[in-house]
Design a protein around this motif. Structure first.
Motif, PDB file in Angstrom:
ATOM      1  N   GLN A 123      12.385   4.606  -6.202  1.00 19.86           N
ATOM      2  CA  GLN A 123      11.016   4.661  -6.585  1.00 19.86           C
ATOM      3  C   GLN A 123      10.440   3.015  -7.008  1.00 19.86           C
ATOM      4  O   GLN A 123       9.148   2.843  -6.709  1.00 19.86           O
ATOM      5  CB  GLN A 123      10.702   5.413  -7.967  1.00 19.86           C
ATOM      6  CG  GLN A 123      10.953   6.840  -7.527  1.00 19.86           C
ATOM      7  CD  GLN A 123      10.666   8.015  -8.745  1.00 19.86           C
ATOM      8  OE1 GLN A 123       9.231   8.130  -8.920  1.00 19.86           O
ATOM      9  NE2 GLN A 123      11.535   8.548  -9.487  1.00 19.86           N
TER      10      GLN A 123
ATOM     11  N   ARG B  50       7.325   5.589   3.496  1.00 21.14           N
ATOM     12  CA  ARG B  50       6.785   4.220   2.985  1.00 21.14           C
ATOM     13  C   ARG B  50       7.509   3.144   3.564  1.00 21.14           C
ATOM     14  O   ARG B  50       7.147   1.807   3.690  1.00 21.14           O
ATOM     15  CB  ARG B  50       6.900   4.301   1.462  1.00 21.14           C
ATOM     16  CG  ARG B  50       6.234   4.930   0.796  1.00 21.14           C
ATOM     17  CD  ARG B  50       4.778   4.791   0.700  1.00 21.14           C
ATOM     18  NE  ARG B  50       4.323   3.419   0.072  1.00 21.14           N
ATOM     19  CZ  ARG B  50       3.840   3.602  -1.051  1.00 21.14           C
ATOM     20  NH1 ARG B  50       3.541   4.536  -1.680  1.00 21.14           N
ATOM     21  NH2 ARG B  50       3.669   2.380  -1.740  1.00 21.14           N
ATOM     22  N   SER B  51       8.950   3.405   4.230  1.00 17.54           N
ATOM     23  CA  SER B  51       9.765   2.327   4.859  1.00 17.54           C
ATOM     24  C   SER B  51       9.331   1.949   6.290  1.00 17.54           C
ATOM     25  O   SER B  51       9.861   1.266   7.077  1.00 17.54           O
ATOM     26  CB  SER B  51      11.037   2.435   4.591  1.00 17.54           C
ATOM     27  OG  SER B  51      11.432   2.552   3.310  1.00 17.54           O
TER      28      SER B  51
ATOM     29  N   GLY C 116       7.818   1.049  -4.152  1.00 18.63           N
ATOM     30  CA  GLY C 116       6.527   0.625  -4.572  1.00 18.63           C
ATOM     31  C   GLY C 116       5.766   1.553  -4.989  1.00 18.63           C
ATOM     32  O   GLY C 116       4.521   1.736  -5.509  1.00 18.63           O
TER      33      GLY C 116
ATOM     34  N   GLN D 234       5.239   0.914 -10.034  1.00 16.38           N
ATOM     35  CA  GLN D 234       4.802  -0.530 -10.000  1.00 16.38           C
ATOM     36  C   GLN D 234       4.688  -1.350 -11.367  1.00 16.38           C
ATOM     37  O   GLN D 234       4.186  -0.722 -12.296  1.00 16.38           O
ATOM     38  CB  GLN D 234       3.543  -0.790  -9.180  1.00 16.38           C
ATOM     39  CG  GLN D 234       3.713  -0.094  -7.833  1.00 16.38           C
ATOM     40  CD  GLN D 234       2.293  -0.356  -7.155  1.00 16.38           C
ATOM     41  OE1 GLN D 234       1.442  -1.015  -7.383  1.00 16.38           O
ATOM     42  NE2 GLN D 234       2.013   0.637  -6.057  1.00 16.38           N
TER      43      GLN D 234
ATOM     44  N   SER E  95       9.401  -5.468 -13.719  1.00 16.47           N
ATOM     45  CA  SER E  95      10.124  -4.196 -13.024  1.00 16.47           C
ATOM     46  C   SER E  95      11.408  -4.099 -13.769  1.00 16.47           C
ATOM     47  O   SER E  95      12.004  -2.897 -13.841  1.00 16.47           O
ATOM     48  CB  SER E  95      10.467  -4.639 -11.386  1.00 16.47           C
ATOM     49  OG  SER E  95       9.238  -4.764 -10.921  1.00 16.47           O
TER      50      SER E  95
ATOM     51  N   THR F 220       6.747 -10.469 -11.967  1.00 13.77           N
ATOM     52  CA  THR F 220       6.531  -9.037 -11.731  1.00 13.77           C
ATOM     53  C   THR F 220       7.886  -8.560 -11.695  1.00 13.77           C
ATOM     54  O   THR F 220       8.243  -7.366 -11.900  1.00 13.77           O
ATOM     55  CB  THR F 220       5.602  -8.702 -10.580  1.00 13.77           C
ATOM     56  OG1 THR F 220       6.203  -9.609  -9.443  1.00 13.77           O
ATOM     57  CG2 THR F 220       4.194  -9.055 -10.878  1.00 13.77           C
TER      58      THR F 220
ATOM     59  N   GLU G  83      -1.697   2.035 -10.700  1.00 11.65           N
ATOM     60  CA  GLU G  83      -1.686   2.261  -9.342  1.00 11.65           C
ATOM     61  C   GLU G  83      -0.401   2.947  -9.005  1.00 11.65           C
ATOM     62  O   GLU G  83      -0.079   3.447  -7.900  1.00 11.65           O
ATOM     63  CB  GLU G  83      -1.637   1.083  -8.630  1.00 11.65           C
ATOM     64  CG  GLU G  83      -3.170   0.373  -8.833  1.00 11.65           C
ATOM     65  CD  GLU G  83      -3.228  -1.115  -7.885  1.00 11.65           C
ATOM     66  OE1 GLU G  83      -2.279  -1.352  -7.397  1.00 11.65           O
ATOM     67  OE2 GLU G  83      -4.337  -1.741  -8.129  1.00 11.65           O
ATOM     68  N   SER G  84       0.507   3.233 -10.099  1.00 13.58           N
ATOM     69  CA  SER G  84       1.871   3.775  -9.705  1.00 13.58           C
ATOM     70  C   SER G  84       1.834   5.348  -9.222  1.00 13.58           C
ATOM     71  O   SER G  84       0.764   5.715  -9.754  1.00 13.58           O
ATOM     72  CB  SER G  84       2.897   3.713 -11.022  1.00 13.58           C
ATOM     73  OG  SER G  84       3.133   2.381 -11.372  1.00 13.58           O
TER      74      SER G  84
ATOM     75  N   SER H 222       1.953  -0.157 -14.030  1.00 16.77           N
ATOM     76  CA  SER H 222       0.773  -0.395 -13.470  1.00 16.77           C
ATOM     77  C   SER H 222       0.021   1.027 -13.289  1.00 16.77           C
ATOM     78  O   SER H 222       0.646   2.070 -13.120  1.00 16.77           O
ATOM     79  CB  SER H 222       0.941  -0.981 -12.195  1.00 16.77           C
ATOM     80  OG  SER H 222      -0.535  -0.952 -11.290  1.00 16.77           O
TER      81      SER H 222
END
Length: 490
Positions: free
Chosen positions: A129, A310-311, A133, A136, A153, A149, A54-55, A52
């Protein structure tokens, strides 16, 4: 059965590039080196299928010395190799894993363990990674293929894993069949791309000016008056890239000079009268490769902090994209350019972030922490490097003794030669590690052409210089076969 006895069969069964039987001619080595270099450039331009847009590239700031390319098969670059080397060197250096690297059997075990760890690191650097997210899958590609998806992945993971394995074996091919090391060759390739881009790229950057220095100067001359330029010297130094150009040229010349600075220990052949030579102990004895280990350590720490952030666990600091902007991880992040430490430029950069800019004392502490990591880490990893690569006093003395050489005025035995080497090698290793760390810090503070980073530029110049020396020694051995015994060749 001991852990070592359990692991040895596993390591011995790992696929490996066969070693050449006998001497490999210089032309053959050159062809292998150029062929692998071309393959590397091709693979860096093979995009990951189903990735993606957006990665987020977590290692974007470290591309200069990780020798990878965002969104390509070479996404991880040499990161897994370097990280595995850090882990293994720390374990061996701290005697947690007891190996005598002058013993061929232990050397083979070390190399097998390193290869096994590289495979583990490929997985450990990819999965966080993906789960975090950052990598992606493309929903549109998944829909077009009629898969979920999750399947997309898995396809991305397989591609990244294959790319990591390919660069591992490409490095091994260079080490056994080529000239120099694959890791060094890939770093030079990546940094060279950035420098060339930083010179000729005409695409506008964030400030609206072309990225390349030459197009940038042409644009400034055409669109800015001489009075506006003369009244703002910081504009010329920073925006026009004058400081980066000056820093790049000075660092290039300084590294070449330092690489040629050495202590030469006289040698004489024990059985051939009049045959004399010198063993050079360079100021940068461990080369600048320990700097890769320092920056790789920082990169992996940043990866941990970013995954935790991010978590929802932001106790180590906050991030904007992949950039730490506060907390503990801010201080551990590397300095890359004047925008990271000049207070006015830092405040300007923080206008796009949701937190207040750091105070002047915090910026100073950030620079101090980076200096400690570079200089202190340079010393520690330089010591570990010479011990794990057979460059310490004992292996060096053994190599000189086996070549039939001796130090004039001393008895011809390994112990006498080792004592002389112990006078110089440990001290030069520490001084060289500290000096190259300081030089990296200065280059990082001032910036370089193309954003190659101070570390990347130092690595590229030093590796090219040593590659030149390797080529010269290969040609010498080609003309004088007796020299092969001294260099440890068949």
């Amino acid at each position: 059965m001991s852990l070592r006895e359990s692991l040895e069969p596993i390591f011995s069964r790992l696929p490996a590039v066969s070693s050449p039987e006998g001497h490999v001619h210089f032309k053959t080595k050159l062809m292998w080196t150029l062929g692998i270099l071309m393959l590397y450039f091709i693979l860096t331009n093979v995009p990951l299928f189903g990735l993606s847009a957006e990665s987020i590239d977590l290692f974007e700031s470290y591309r200069a010395f990780f020798a990878g390319a965002s969104g390509s098969l070479m996404m991880l670059g040499i990161g897994p190799i370097v990280t595995a080397s850090i882990v293994l060197q720390l374990l061996v250096g701290a005697d947690v894993v007891k190996l005598d690297l002058s013993d061929p059997n232990d050397q083979a075990l070390f190399q097998g363990a390193q290869k096994f760890l590289v495979i583990i690191m490929i997985i450990l650097q990819t999965l966080p990674q993906m789960f975090g997210g950052f990598i992606q899958p493309s929903g549109s590609v998944a829909a077009a293929l009629g898969v979920s998806t999750g399947v997309m992945s898995a396809i991305l993971f397989v591609q990244i894993f294959i790319g990591g394995i390919l660069i591992l074996f490409m490095d091994e091919i260079i080490s056994k069949w080529g000239i120099g090391s694959g890791v060094g060759l890939f770093i030079v390739a990546g940094v060279s791309q950035q420098i060339v881009t930083g010179i000729v790229n005409w695409v506008p950057g964030e400030d609206g000016l072309p990225v390349g220095i030459i197009p940038k100067w042409i644009y400034i001359i055409q669109n800015f008056g001489s009075e506006a330029i003369s009244t703002d010297p910081m504009f010329l130094l920073l925006n026009a890239g004058i400081l980066a150009l000056i820093t790049t040229v000075i660092i290039f010349l300084l590294v070449v000079y330092v690489e040629s600075t050495r202590i030469e220990i006289p040698l004489a052949h024990s059985s051939v009268r009049g045959a004399r030579g010198r063993y050079p102990v360079k100021l940068i004895y461990a080369s600048v490769l320990p700097m890769i280990l320092v920056r790789a350590l920082q990169a992996n720490l940043q990866l941990i902090g970013l995954v935790l952030h991010r978590s929802g666990l932001g106790f180590l600091g906050e991030y904007s994209g992949s950039t730490p902007i506060s907390g503990f991880m801010y201080y551990l992040s590397p300095i890359r350019s004047p925008q990271d430490w000049i207070p006015s430029l830092v405040r300007e950069a923080y206008t796009q972030y949701p937190v207040a800019p750091p105070a002047t004392w915090q910026i100073g502490l950030h620079v101090l922490v980076d200096a400690i990591m570079l200089i202190g880490g340079g010393i520690i990893f330089a010591i570990f490097w010479i011990e794990t690569t057979g460059m310490g006093p004992k292996p060096t003395a053994k190599k000189i003794f086996n070549s039939g050489m001796q130090i004039p005025g001393f008895r011809r035995n390994i112990g006498s030669i080792e004592k002389v080497m112990e006078r110089y090698i440990p001290k030069v290793t520490v001084i060289g590690g500290a000096f190259i760390g300081f030089l990296t810090l200065v280059a990082s503070l001032l910036g370089t052409i193309g954003g190659a980073s101070g570390t990347g530029l130092l690595l590229a110049v030093s590796i090219v210089y040593r590659l030149y020396e390797d080529i010269a020694s290969e040609q010498m051995m080609e003309m004088h076969p007796m020299m092969r015994s001294f260099f440890g060749k068949e």
